[in-house]
Design a protein around this motif. Sequence first.
Motif, PDB file in Angstrom:
ATOM      1  N   GLY A  88       0.825  -1.363   0.080  1.00  0.00           N
ATOM      2  CA  GLY A  88       0.071  -0.025  -0.087  1.00  0.00           C
ATOM      3  C   GLY A  88       0.999   1.398  -0.126  1.00  0.00           C
ATOM      4  N   GLY A  89       2.026   1.445   0.766  1.00  0.00           N
ATOM      5  CA  GLY A  89       2.767   2.565   0.852  1.00  0.00           C
ATOM      6  C   GLY A  89       3.692   2.692  -0.295  1.00  0.00           C
ATOM      7  N   THR A  90       4.024   1.607  -1.189  1.00  0.00           N
ATOM      8  CA  THR A  90       4.587   1.588  -2.436  1.00  0.00           C
ATOM      9  C   THR A  90       3.643   2.264  -3.399  1.00  0.00           C
ATOM     10  OG1 THR A  90       5.950  -0.199  -1.723  1.00  0.00           O
ATOM     11  CG2 THR A  90       5.973   0.421  -4.360  1.00  0.00           C
ATOM     12  N   VAL A  91       2.615   1.749  -3.582  1.00  0.00           N
ATOM     13  CA  VAL A  91       1.548   2.309  -4.593  1.00  0.00           C
ATOM     14  C   VAL A  91       1.085   3.448  -4.195  1.00  0.00           C
ATOM     15  CG1 VAL A  91      -0.808   1.981  -5.298  1.00  0.00           C
ATOM     16  CG2 VAL A  91       0.451  -0.072  -4.948  1.00  0.00           C
ATOM     17  N   LYS A 115      11.513   9.976 -14.462  1.00  0.00           N
ATOM     18  CA  LYS A 115      10.193   9.549 -14.171  1.00  0.00           C
ATOM     19  C   LYS A 115       9.918   8.117 -14.372  1.00  0.00           C
ATOM     20  CE  LYS A 115       5.268  10.764 -13.544  1.00  0.00           C
ATOM     21  NZ  LYS A 115       4.289  11.506 -13.897  1.00  0.00           N
ATOM     22  N   VAL A 116      10.109   7.646 -15.554  1.00  0.00           N
ATOM     23  CA  VAL A 116       9.993   6.251 -16.034  1.00  0.00           C
ATOM     24  C   VAL A 116      10.591   5.225 -15.147  1.00  0.00           C
ATOM     25  CG1 VAL A 116       9.949   4.524 -17.935  1.00  0.00           C
ATOM     26  CG2 VAL A 116       9.151   6.863 -18.364  1.00  0.00           C
ATOM     27  N   MET A 117      11.800   5.705 -14.861  1.00  0.00           N
ATOM     28  CA  MET A 117      12.789   4.764 -14.260  1.00  0.00           C
ATOM     29  C   MET A 117      12.429   4.650 -12.831  1.00  0.00           C
ATOM     30  SD  MET A 117      15.228   2.733 -15.155  1.00  0.00           S
ATOM     31  CE  MET A 117      14.819   1.423 -14.061  1.00  0.00           C
ATOM     32  N   TRP A 118      12.023   5.472 -12.160  1.00  0.00           N
ATOM     33  CA  TRP A 118      11.359   5.538 -10.803  1.00  0.00           C
ATOM     34  C   TRP A 118      10.085   4.721 -10.683  1.00  0.00           C
ATOM     35  CZ3 TRP A 118      12.207   7.322  -5.943  1.00  0.00           C
ATOM     36  CH2 TRP A 118      13.470   8.128  -5.688  1.00  0.00           C
ATOM     37  N   GLU A 119       9.398   4.807 -11.810  1.00  0.00           N
ATOM     38  CA  GLU A 119       8.062   4.002 -11.840  1.00  0.00           C
ATOM     39  C   GLU A 119       8.551   2.593 -11.869  1.00  0.00           C
ATOM     40  OE1 GLU A 119       5.927   5.607 -15.021  1.00  0.00           O
ATOM     41  OE2 GLU A 119       5.085   7.274 -13.994  1.00  0.00           O
ATOM     42  N   ILE A 120       9.365   2.210 -12.555  1.00  0.00           N
ATOM     43  CA  ILE A 120       9.928   0.687 -12.902  1.00  0.00           C
ATOM     44  C   ILE A 120      10.454   0.426 -11.426  1.00  0.00           C
ATOM     45  CG2 ILE A 120      11.497  -0.640 -13.866  1.00  0.00           C
ATOM     46  CD1 ILE A 120      11.428   1.174 -16.566  1.00  0.00           C
ATOM     47  N   LYS A 121      11.013   1.114 -10.886  1.00  0.00           N
ATOM     48  CA  LYS A 121      11.643   0.827  -9.555  1.00  0.00           C
ATOM     49  C   LYS A 121      10.670   0.418  -8.516  1.00  0.00           C
ATOM     50  CE  LYS A 121      16.176   3.172 -10.528  1.00  0.00           C
ATOM     51  NZ  LYS A 121      17.223   4.125  -9.978  1.00  0.00           N
ATOM     52  N   TRP A 198      18.693  -0.102  -5.138  1.00  0.00           N
ATOM     53  CA  TRP A 198      18.444   0.308  -6.651  1.00  0.00           C
ATOM     54  C   TRP A 198      17.945   1.831  -6.812  1.00  0.00           C
ATOM     55  CZ3 TRP A 198      14.446  -2.012 -10.625  1.00  0.00           C
ATOM     56  CH2 TRP A 198      14.896  -1.935 -11.933  1.00  0.00           C
ATOM     57  N   PHE A 199      17.349   2.481  -5.865  1.00  0.00           N
ATOM     58  CA  PHE A 199      17.052   3.643  -5.927  1.00  0.00           C
ATOM     59  C   PHE A 199      18.372   4.521  -5.563  1.00  0.00           C
ATOM     60  CE2 PHE A 199      12.980   1.833  -4.785  1.00  0.00           C
ATOM     61  CZ  PHE A 199      12.147   2.407  -5.609  1.00  0.00           C
TER      62      PHE A 199
END
Length: 241
Positions: A88-91, A115-121, A198-199
């Motif tokens: 839930g927190g990640t979403v 932003k796309v890379m953040w979304e993938i992570k 990874w972040f």
Amino acid sequence: MNIEFMHGVTLWDFISLFWFIAAWMGYTAWADSFNQKRTSLMSVMYEYRLQWMRESLHREVRVADAALLSTLIRSISLFASTAIFIIGGTVAMFGGLEQIRDLTAELTYVAKASKVMWEIKLLTLALVFIYAFFKFAWALRQFNYMLIVMGAFPAPDRAETPEALAIAERAARVNALAVQTFNRGMRAYYFGMAALAWFIHPWIFVGATLLVVLVIYRREFKSKTLLTLDPRSDYEAVFKS
């Protein structure tokens, strides 16, 4: 040199993600294969589970067995609930992604990412804990099946019959399968911690994944706990080392 593809996705990100998946799947396949020549916590503890079920056959009232199983089920339920909170927190972080990127933009030790890379992570992190939740939920179901098998145990005066010993072995096997499923969920937690790296940077992600594999391997195959539990080892020497 870091080759960048569409939407800011880099080659090193692809390589680190591939290494993460390969290390996780490879270690799980190797560690969970029932090789009799390899002593592990799972193989050693199975003998104790089998002895537990055989002893339970002789008990008129199995209050102690119920208490032990209740403790096991509560601990699995705790991890399953925690996995839901993490998911839930990640979403929720998807909704505030721009603010998160702004907060981390000035940090020198965090690699810049699109932003796309953040979304993938974030999606990868969520999938790791979704996997963990399903493993914990399945472990709970397996323990419930084990309770039903124990409910079918014959009376104590028939505890030494072949039928009674066979059903005790089935209960021990279901117990072992449930614990194996729980272990896979716990490994997801460990690898989820590696995914957080990874972040920061893909290479730190690679190193964190390797560190997790080494830590899990040592605990399952080389720990003092294993040497103490293994009847074939000199457990007194463990405490002298």
